[in-house]
Design a protein around this motif. Structure first.
Motif, PDB file in Angstrom:
ATOM      1  N   UNK A   5       0.607  -0.947   0.071  1.00 54.73           N
ATOM      2  CA  UNK A   5      -0.060   0.006   0.040  1.00 54.73           C
ATOM      3  C   UNK A   5       0.961   1.348  -0.454  1.00 54.73           C
ATOM      4  N   UNK A   6       2.001   1.071   0.736  1.00 50.45           N
ATOM      5  CA  UNK A   6       2.962   2.167   0.639  1.00 50.45           C
ATOM      6  C   UNK A   6       3.494   2.412  -0.660  1.00 50.45           C
ATOM      7  N   UNK A   7       4.176   1.148  -1.017  1.00 54.24           N
ATOM      8  CA  UNK A   7       4.764   1.739  -2.505  1.00 54.24           C
ATOM      9  C   UNK A   7       3.416   2.304  -3.414  1.00 54.24           C
ATOM     10  N   UNK A   8       2.330   1.224  -2.842  1.00 56.21           N
ATOM     11  CA  UNK A   8       1.554   1.859  -4.206  1.00 56.21           C
ATOM     12  C   UNK A   8       0.876   3.475  -3.677  1.00 56.21           C
ATOM     13  N   UNK A   9       1.218   3.903  -2.714  1.00 53.81           N
ATOM     14  CA  UNK A   9       1.055   5.056  -2.525  1.00 53.81           C
ATOM     15  C   UNK A   9       2.529   6.114  -3.410  1.00 53.81           C
ATOM     16  N   UNK A  10       3.292   6.233  -3.343  1.00 53.47           N
ATOM     17  CA  UNK A  10       4.699   6.284  -3.551  1.00 53.47           C
ATOM     18  C   UNK A  10       4.444   6.343  -5.376  1.00 53.47           C
ATOM     19  N   UNK A  17       1.758  13.905  -9.219  1.00 61.73           N
ATOM     20  CA  UNK A  17       1.756  14.737  -9.073  1.00 61.73           C
ATOM     21  C   UNK A  17       3.499  14.856  -8.971  1.00 61.73           C
ATOM     22  N   UNK A  18       4.706  14.656  -8.249  1.00 60.48           N
ATOM     23  CA  UNK A  18       5.871  14.298  -8.274  1.00 60.48           C
ATOM     24  C   UNK A  18       7.026  13.684  -7.671  1.00 60.48           C
ATOM     25  N   UNK A  19       8.067  12.923  -8.086  1.00 65.61           N
ATOM     26  CA  UNK A  19       9.288  12.501  -6.843  1.00 65.61           C
ATOM     27  C   UNK A  19      10.048  13.133  -6.178  1.00 65.61           C
ATOM     28  N   UNK A  20       9.143  14.723  -6.616  1.00 63.88           N
ATOM     29  CA  UNK A  20       9.617  15.339  -5.563  1.00 63.88           C
ATOM     30  C   UNK A  20       8.718  15.720  -4.162  1.00 63.88           C
ATOM     31  N   UNK A  21       7.602  15.753  -4.621  1.00 66.22           N
ATOM     32  CA  UNK A  21       6.316  15.538  -3.495  1.00 66.22           C
ATOM     33  C   UNK A  21       6.042  15.172  -3.050  1.00 66.22           C
ATOM     34  N   UNK A  22       6.965  13.967  -3.298  1.00 69.66           N
ATOM     35  CA  UNK A  22       6.678  11.896  -2.236  1.00 69.66           C
ATOM     36  C   UNK A  22       7.679  12.105  -1.393  1.00 69.66           C
ATOM     37  N   UNK A  23       8.963  12.899  -1.841  1.00 66.16           N
ATOM     38  CA  UNK A  23       9.985  12.935  -1.007  1.00 66.16           C
ATOM     39  C   UNK A  23      10.521  13.682  -0.323  1.00 66.16           C
TER      40      UNK A  23
END
Ligand code: HEM
Length: 180
Positions: A5-10, A17-23
């Motif tokens: 579920x976490x990897x799906x959310x990432x 959105x973007x990888x930056x938003x996730x980080x």
């Protein structure tokens, strides 16, 4: 909660959105995992709620909208894990009923540490199904998103409404699915 579920959310955040938003969201949280998730591991629910809260704030999106959009996106990923158990089903309400009796039962069998919600059903008419959702996690908006993902999968237009909600202090959530 399952790492999947976490990897799906990432994946959802990176795509929409973007990888930056996730980080950035990961940085804003205090996570025992340090934000490194493996699909097969289990992580504390609190890590998920922290990340979802940080994302909601940062993306200026109400948490229910975020959970719903993620659920809709994540449906096909979940379906691919269970396809053989439900491949005979080609109608939305039959599928939704099978989530509790077949799908989540299989999830529990495969991993006794998994925790899935309880779903009970009531069908007031041919074109309406009421799902009673109960879970310590109170993720009813994620459930709504999964239902919307399933509706899209079965090419069925629906409208959802919740007359009772655990987040409003009710004992369970009642999600009404109305076929259009
Ligand atoms: C419309 C369809 C579905 C609905 C409404 C639904 C509902 C939910 C909800 C709301 C959760 C979050 C946890 C909670 O609320 O306590 C969840 C977790 C989960 N569901 Fe479903 N689900 C659906 C389809 C599926 C499918 C197709 C699979 C495929 C195997 C699946 C497997 C899982 C798994 C693995 C979890 C995480 C369990 C854990 O973290 O321990 N679900 N489900």
């Amino acid at each position: 909660m399952k790492g999947a579920v976490f990897t799906g959310l990432a994946e959802f955040v990176e795509k929409h959105y973007s990888l930056t938003d996730w980080l950035e969201a990961i940085d804003a949280c205090e996570l025992p995992s340090n934000g490194e998730f493996l699909a097969t591991e289990i992580y504390d629910d609190d890590e998920f709620f922290q990340i979802a809260g940080a994302l909601s704030k940062q993306l200026n999106t109400p948490a229910p909208d975020l959970y719903r959009a993620f659920g809709k996106y994540f449906f096909e990923t979940l379906l691919s894990l269970t396809i053989k158990h439900v491949e005979h089903i080609d109608e939305l309400f039959e599928f939704i009923r099978a989530v509790d009796s077949i799908i989540h039962t299989e999830v529990q069998k495969a991993d006794p540490l998994a925790y899935t919600p309880t779903l009970l059903y009531d069908q007031p008419s041919d074109d309406a199904l009421v799902v009673r959702y109960m879970s310590k996690r109170k993720m009813c908006h994620f459930a709504e998103g999964l239902i919307l993902g399933a509706a899209e999968h079965f090419n069925q237009k629906v409208e959802l409404c919740q007359n009772q909600c655990m987040l409003e202090g009710d004992e369970h959530c009642l999600i009404r699915i109305q076929k259009q």
